[in-house]
Write an enzyme that holds these catalytic residues in place. Sequence first.
Site, PDB file in Angstrom:
ATOM      1  NE  ARG A  86      33.172  34.963  43.253  1.00 27.27           N
ATOM      2  CZ  ARG A  86      32.449  34.044  43.855  1.00 27.27           C
ATOM      3  NH1 ARG A  86      31.232  34.300  44.220  1.00 27.27           N
ATOM      4  NH2 ARG A  86      32.954  32.857  44.069  1.00 27.27           N
ATOM      5  CE  LYS A 144      20.329  27.003  41.612  1.00 28.15           C
ATOM      6  NZ  LYS A 144      20.995  28.273  41.462  1.00 28.15           N
TER       7      LYS A 144
END
Length: 410
Positions: free
Chosen positions: A21, A247
């Site tokens: 990543r 979120k």
Amino acid sequence: MNFEDMVKRRLEALHREGRYRVFADLKRRRGCFPVADYFATEGPREVTVWCSNDYLSMAQHPAVLAAMHEAIDVAGAGSGGTRNISGTTRYHVELESELADLHGKEAALLFTSAYVANDATLSTLVALVPGTVVFSDEKNHASMIEGIRRGRGEKQIFRHNDVADLEAKLKKFPKGTPKIIAFESVYSMDGHIAPLAEVCDLAEKYGAMTYLDEVHAVGLYGPRGGGIAERDGVMHRIDVINGTLAKGFGVMGGYIAGSRTLCDAIRSFAPGFIFTTSLPPAIAAGALASIRHLKSSTIERARHQERVRTLKSALHARRLPVMDNPSHIVPVVVGCPVHCKAVTDALLHRHGIYVQPINYPTVPKGTERMRLTPSPVHTDEQMACLVHALEQLWAACPVPNGTYARLAAE
Ligand code: PLP
């Protein structure tokens, strides 16, 4: 034993598999989402972000920013302690009361993240009630899996969103066995939505508690942003709702909402709640402003759904491999980690479009994908650029369609 060498070998394996990543170094610009600066080696470049979980752009909302500024001016930076030792402020108390109201529950409890909320609540519930069996959807988030594992109770995994399989598993246990059904409303990588009412029917039939993760739904669905349970009119049938403030609400932190007794038990016994510093007042103030705004304003939700529909139909029209689902998540399947990274690198470096590749273990191997998340503030022009860039990349280097065809048929 040489730990450096051993961990280096593990990292090399990640590189070989193409799933190492690399974090994109970004600086968001206040009030300008989805535009951000990307810090490349040659200096900052402007990019359009297409993979943020700031689904409604509330991290840039003036009411949220004002509340955070004001809280810093009034109360300073940190909370100063754990909830028990000086870290319960007016901001925390008001936020918990607002969350309880949002979900129609007696109480709510704040955590530093929804990950911690899931882990701490599930592990503690199972430990407090010996003999508990947890029925867990096979696609549940790592935080629930970890909480269930740490509770050391029995676990039955049912097939994803499959109520027949859930019932077959529930049936195997006597009515008196303590049971928890743990599931999510919106599954964030595929965008599936759980059949909440049917799960509640089974919970009632077999005497199970319902534990629902609404992390990818709070703020986004329901007349007041209470999530899919509110939208589907089943909020009163869910025993514990888990949500995030990070979120849809655009800030940070997590919570559970449920009965006064359940919240009191978690407050009193969960190490993940007890032994950590509480959220800074400014975070709590920002989240409170965001929730209050989204309770009464429906513009963001309506525009969000419209943007999602528009992007999905534009991708379909160009025969790009978008996975069908009924939610706001737009997964475009590539099916190979190396290829997925190559596509997202090309988007970033050639087109100024930032989409993070999603690899195993977040999704199963062979289903690597781009996970696009249109927000209310993504413009038609930005959408046209994205679709055009994807079309060009697919034409230059078509992705083998086998994976997508299989997924789409599932
Ligand atoms: N639950 C689900 C389903 C998630 O996808 C995530 C994070 O992405 C979490 C919980 C954790 O949320 P948070 O970022 O608040 O820790």
